[in-house]
Enzyme design. Structure first.
Site, PDB file in Angstrom:
ATOM      1  N   ARG A   1     -66.904  37.098-133.900  1.00  0.00           N
ATOM      2  CA  ARG A   1     -66.767  37.177-132.436  1.00  0.00           C
ATOM      3  C   ARG A   1     -67.300  38.536-131.998  1.00  0.00           C
ATOM      4  O   ARG A   1     -68.451  38.862-132.207  1.00  0.00           O
ATOM      5  CB  ARG A   1     -65.297  36.992-132.025  1.00  0.00           C
ATOM      6  CG  ARG A   1     -64.716  35.627-132.327  1.00  0.00           C
ATOM      7  CD  ARG A   1     -63.356  35.424-131.680  1.00  0.00           C
ATOM      8  NE  ARG A   1     -62.511  36.612-131.718  1.00  0.00           N
ATOM      9  CZ  ARG A   1     -61.203  36.621-131.424  1.00  0.00           C
ATOM     10  NH1 ARG A   1     -60.603  35.500-131.054  1.00  0.00           N
ATOM     11  NH2 ARG A   1     -60.504  37.731-131.481  1.00  0.00           N
TER      12      ARG A   1
ATOM     13  N   MET B   1     -49.083  16.936-112.509  1.00  0.00           N
ATOM     14  CA  MET B   1     -49.375  18.312-112.126  1.00  0.00           C
ATOM     15  C   MET B   1     -48.108  19.131-111.883  1.00  0.00           C
ATOM     16  O   MET B   1     -48.033  20.300-112.274  1.00  0.00           O
ATOM     17  CB  MET B   1     -50.253  18.344-110.876  1.00  0.00           C
ATOM     18  CG  MET B   1     -50.662  19.753-110.468  1.00  0.00           C
ATOM     19  SD  MET B   1     -51.731  19.802-109.013  1.00  0.00           S
ATOM     20  CE  MET B   1     -53.231  19.089-109.670  1.00  0.00           C
TER      21      MET B   1
ATOM     22  N   LYS C   1     -51.606  41.870-124.012  1.00  0.00           N
ATOM     23  CA  LYS C   1     -52.681  41.192-123.285  1.00  0.00           C
ATOM     24  C   LYS C   1     -52.159  39.883-122.695  1.00  0.00           C
ATOM     25  O   LYS C   1     -51.096  39.384-123.077  1.00  0.00           O
ATOM     26  CB  LYS C   1     -53.851  40.911-124.221  1.00  0.00           C
ATOM     27  CG  LYS C   1     -53.527  39.931-125.342  1.00  0.00           C
ATOM     28  CD  LYS C   1     -54.741  39.644-126.202  1.00  0.00           C
ATOM     29  CE  LYS C   1     -54.404  38.632-127.299  1.00  0.00           C
ATOM     30  NZ  LYS C   1     -55.580  38.259-128.108  1.00  0.00           N
TER      31      LYS C   1
ATOM     32  N   TYR D   1     -48.139   8.237-114.092  1.00  0.00           N
ATOM     33  CA  TYR D   1     -49.501   7.740-113.945  1.00  0.00           C
ATOM     34  C   TYR D   1     -49.932   6.897-115.142  1.00  0.00           C
ATOM     35  O   TYR D   1     -49.712   7.264-116.296  1.00  0.00           O
ATOM     36  CB  TYR D   1     -50.468   8.906-113.783  1.00  0.00           C
ATOM     37  CG  TYR D   1     -50.318   9.664-112.491  1.00  0.00           C
ATOM     38  CD1 TYR D   1     -50.417   9.023-111.264  1.00  0.00           C
ATOM     39  CD2 TYR D   1     -50.089  11.037-112.499  1.00  0.00           C
ATOM     40  CE1 TYR D   1     -50.295   9.725-110.075  1.00  0.00           C
ATOM     41  CE2 TYR D   1     -49.965  11.753-111.312  1.00  0.00           C
ATOM     42  CZ  TYR D   1     -50.060  11.083-110.115  1.00  0.00           C
ATOM     43  OH  TYR D   1     -49.933  11.781-108.936  1.00  0.00           O
TER      44      TYR D   1
END
Length: 394
Positions: A140, A322, A41, A274
């Site tokens: 779940r 990013m 998966k 940053y």
């Protein structure tokens, strides 16, 4: 990728030889009659679903497992047509008809799902392969014990009508990665009780299964007919409490690498990235690594993530941006284009995915799975995967 230069900016190297070895290690942990479902998966936890599926089958896996029907259908479309494929995360309106036509084993956790798969079976004129999921305590997906007799009864009626074949009964652990957690024994007791009810009612499953990676490695009493290793197949320890990858006999499959894009000298007191959360305390050199949170490098590892550059493990300096982050090279001046290794097996001194998980206060599953599509996967091995059972070689 033979004869093709590796991507320069960044790449995730996938060692299919290590994956095969891990599957063989897992095979040795279970009884000969127990089958192995290779869980692929989420694009094989970020490693590349089709190639990893073929490699796992080549190494002796018997089944493949995915979360969504679209993941399972993609395996069929890639030519993996003659092995069982199970998918378990269905939502109303999903393509049950395509799943039936592709011969998928489809999980049913409640009456709505059984009703939709029965309707699709009528529409296609074919019998659906379904596996009933029991909620034994994870809370779940899955059918609660109180609702189980109703679901089993309805499934038996649909089976008698030729619309479904119940091929499996299964569940999932909540805390198998925490040795001796009391929920483990409790869930096994509930699972056995729910199995007993279904089988006495007339269900004759091909497989019964509950064991994930940690249970495959440590809980032989949970193996039943089939185990479902996921993260362990990719050589990552399911949890620090169970041991390191090496202690478990596993080898990490993914190595994340990039080329240093820039090396420059800066003075003392220079802010980096940053927010200037990192300020140089002396004249130093900085290296720019062209990977960022858009590529899956966790921003939570800002100021903590380890990176091997020029033979030395450095630390992310300041915030991960990013597309890039910076390391303080401490005055060293490697050439631009030299290799930065974020993680790998660890046997050459490089950090591991577990090291990044600690730095980001998360789990190693997330570290490998979140590596984004902008990072090419390369498969640098000499030997192709055998074509037996799995379609074309890779």
């Amino acid at each position: 990728m033979t004869g093709t230069p590796p991507p320069r900016r960044a790449r995730a190297e996938i060692d299919l030889g290590a994956l095969r070895a891990n599957v063989r290690t897992l095979r040795a942990r279970v009884a000969p009659h127990v089958r192995i479902m290779a869980v692929v998966k989420a694009d094989a936890y970020g490693h590349g679903a089709v190639r990893c599926a073929r490699a796992a089958l080549d190494a002796g896996a018997d089944w493949l497992g995915t979360a969504t029907p679209h993941e399972a259908l993609a395996l069929r479309a890639a030519g993996i047509t003659d092995v069982p494929v199970m998918c378990w995360l269905w939502t109303p309106g999903d393509p049950w008809d395509r799943g039936i036509e592709a011969g998928l084993d489809m999980a049913v956790s409640g009456m709505w799902a059984l009703e939709e798969v029965v309707e699709a079976a009528r529409a296609t004129g074919r019998t659906a392969r379904v596996q009933l999921k029991a909620d034994t305590g994870l809370g779940r997906n899955g059918c609660q014990p109180a609702d189980w007799p109703g679901l089993v009864g309805a499934a038996l009626k649909a089976e008698a009508d030729g619309l479904v074949k119940v091929t499996g009964l299964w569940s999932h652990f909540a805390c198998a990665d925490e040795p001796h957690h009391p929920s483990i024994a409790a869930q096994l007791d509930v699972f056995r009780s729910m199995l007993d009810h279904a089988e006495k009612a007339g269900i004759e499953p091909e497989v019964r299964h509950i064991a994930n990676s940690p249970a495959t490695l440590t809980l032989p009493e949970s193996h039943f007919d089939l185990v479902r290793p996921g993260i362990a197949m990719y050589g990552v320890s399911p949890s620090p409490e169970l041991g390191t990858s090496a202690e478990l006999g596993l080898r990490p499959v993914m190595s994340l690498k990039a080329s240093v894009a820039l090396v420059k000298q800066v003075p003392a007191g220079h802010g980096v990235s940053y927010g200037h959360h990192y300020v140089t305390d002396a004249e130093t050199t900085l290296g720019l690594v062209p990977l960022g949170y858009a590529d899956g490098v966790p921003r939570h590892a800002s100021g903590r993530g380890p990176v091997l550059v020029d033979g030395v493990v450095r630390t992310v300096a300041g915030r991960v941006a990013m597309d890039q982050f910076v390391v303080d090279l401490g005055g060293d001046v490697p050439e631009p284009g030299c290799e930065a290794v974020l993680f790998g097996p660890g046997d050459r001194g490089e950090p591991t995915a577990e090291d990044w998980a600690v730095a980001a206060d998360t789990i190693a599953y997330e570290i490998v799975t979140r590596i984004g599509a902008r990072v090419p996967r390369v498969y640098p091995e000499n030997r192709p995967v055998s074509t037996s059972r799995t379609g074309e070689s890779v």
